[in-house]
Design an enzyme around this catalytic site. Structure first.
Site, mmCIF file in Angstrom:
data_model
loop_
_atom_site.group_PDB
_atom_site.id
_atom_site.type_symbol
_atom_site.label_atom_id
_atom_site.label_comp_id
_atom_site.label_asym_id
_atom_site.label_seq_id
_atom_site.Cartn_x
_atom_site.Cartn_y
_atom_site.Cartn_z
ATOM 1 N N PRO A 1 0.806 -1.228 0.000
ATOM 2 C CA PRO A 1 0.000 0.000 0.000
ATOM 3 C C PRO A 1 0.838 1.276 0.000
ATOM 4 O O PRO A 1 1.043 1.891 1.032
ATOM 5 C CB PRO A 1 -0.827 -0.123 1.285
ATOM 6 C CG PRO A 1 -0.748 -1.546 1.684
ATOM 7 C CD PRO A 1 0.588 -2.007 1.213
ATOM 8 N N GLU A 2 1.354 1.650 -1.165
ATOM 9 C CA GLU A 2 2.006 2.947 -1.304
ATOM 10 C C GLU A 2 1.004 3.894 -1.963
ATOM 11 O O GLU A 2 -0.165 3.551 -2.139
ATOM 12 C CB GLU A 2 3.302 2.800 -2.096
ATOM 13 C CG GLU A 2 4.228 1.777 -1.436
ATOM 14 C CD GLU A 2 5.700 1.984 -1.714
ATOM 15 O OE1 GLU A 2 6.096 3.092 -2.099
ATOM 16 O OE2 GLU A 2 6.459 1.026 -1.515
ATOM 17 N N LYS B 1 -1.176 8.334 1.800
ATOM 18 C CA LYS B 1 -1.540 6.966 2.142
ATOM 19 C C LYS B 1 -2.824 6.898 2.961
ATOM 20 O O LYS B 1 -3.159 5.855 3.517
ATOM 21 C CB LYS B 1 -0.395 6.293 2.901
ATOM 22 C CG LYS B 1 0.890 6.190 2.086
ATOM 23 C CD LYS B 1 1.941 5.413 2.849
ATOM 24 C CE LYS B 1 3.221 5.319 2.039
ATOM 25 N NZ LYS B 1 4.234 4.478 2.714
ATOM 26 N N ARG C 1 11.679 -0.879 8.791
ATOM 27 C CA ARG C 1 12.022 -0.339 7.477
ATOM 28 C C ARG C 1 13.080 -1.218 6.823
ATOM 29 O O ARG C 1 13.921 -1.803 7.492
ATOM 30 C CB ARG C 1 12.540 1.092 7.605
ATOM 31 C CG ARG C 1 11.537 2.067 8.235
ATOM 32 C CD ARG C 1 10.327 2.267 7.357
ATOM 33 N NE ARG C 1 9.340 3.131 7.969
ATOM 34 C CZ ARG C 1 9.256 4.438 7.737
ATOM 35 N NH1 ARG C 1 10.110 5.016 6.930
ATOM 36 N NH2 ARG C 1 8.308 5.153 8.317
#
Length: 284
Positions: free
Chosen positions: A2-3, A51, A262
């Site tokens: 989901p970007e 987003k 990340r």
């Protein structure tokens, strides 16, 4: 993943399924909205902001028996949700089996006479007066896929943190809204920039921002994200998800570094830890 482009696509799915229709039922499976009933409310549309998803509607008419929250003066409300890494919305026909995710992950169900929208593993679900949307998304930088995209403002925000590693700066949604780990890695490879280069040492910051917008726009409207031009499985990225595989340009093994939740992929040859690496700057 989901970007920004995935969220844009999701907003389009919800808009097509619900816009202009009256809700015949709602089910909120989050504590803060567990007793909310939006039956009778009219959906006006859904848009993305970075987003974030913003589903806009108006309260049911006064004669409705639904126990919807008292609206502001014009009865306009926004249902806000964030997908993060694992959220999703799906639209189904009435009576169709819900196959998006396991049932225990369902957080929101919205029904109309023609469609059912189901939100799975959603985050930051909130119902606020539309006039107060800025309290939820006002901190975001320019939206890469928004109608009011402002490249100069995005460059200004990035440049305001000259010592911040560019990989971190691109993920900060206060600078520009829509870039996630996948696009961060691909953008920096295409520009020949090490993810750990301070923003102030990036050779062409406007060029990087322009490429970010073009890359997300190129993937808008499709669910397969590609930076290489190929939609074939295993050929959609230059470095992302390709740890230890040969760089498509120079053959050096792609590296991966985990930092908490990340992850960064990069080619140490094409993206040396100094400004001025080899630029490719192509989008399929």
């Amino acid at each position: 993943m989901p970007e920004g482009d995935t969220v844009w696509n999701t907003a389009r799915v919800l808009d097509r399924a619900l816009a202009g229709r009256r809700l015949t039922g709602s089910d909120f499976r989050v504590p803060q909205l567990a007793t909310t009933d939006l039956t009778g409310a009219t959906v006006h549309g859904c848009v993305s902001r970075g987003k974030h998803l913003l589903l806009r509607l108006t309260s049911p008419p006064a004669e409705s028996s639904a126990e919807a929250p008292a609206g502001d003066r014009d009865g306009a409300w926004t249902l806000h949700s964030h997908l993060r890494m694992d959220g999703a919305w799906r639209a189904y026909a009435p009576g169709e089996r819900w196959t998006g995710r396991p049932a225990h992950l369902i957080r929101v169900v919205l029904r109309t006479a023609d469609a059912v929208a189901v939100g799975y593993h959603l985050h930051e679900v909130a119902l606020v007066p539309t006039a107060e949307e800025d309290a939820l998304v006002g901190h975001l930088g320019p939206d890469l896929l928004g109608p009011d995209w402002d490249a100069a403002e995005a460059v200004r925000r990035l440049a305001a943190g000259p010592t911040v590693p560019v990989g971190e700066a691109l993920l900060d949604q206060r600078n520009l809204a829509g870039v996630g780990n996948l696009y961060k890695c691909e953008l920096l490879f295409l520009r020949g920039v090490s993810p750990w280069t301070p923003v102030g040492e990036v050779p062409d910051l406007p060029g990087l921002v322009d490429l970010a917008q073009r890359l997300l726009a190129a993937n808008r409207g499709r669910w397969t994200q590609s930076s290489t031009g190929s939609l074939r499985r295993g050929e959609t990225s230059y470095v992302y998800g390709r740890r230890a595989q040969p760089c498509r340009r120079c053959g050096t093994a792609v590296r991966k570094r985990d930092l908490g939740d990340r992850v960064t992929y990069w080619c140490p040859t094409c993206q040396p830890e100094r400004p001025g690496g080899t630029q490719i700057d192509t989008i399929g």
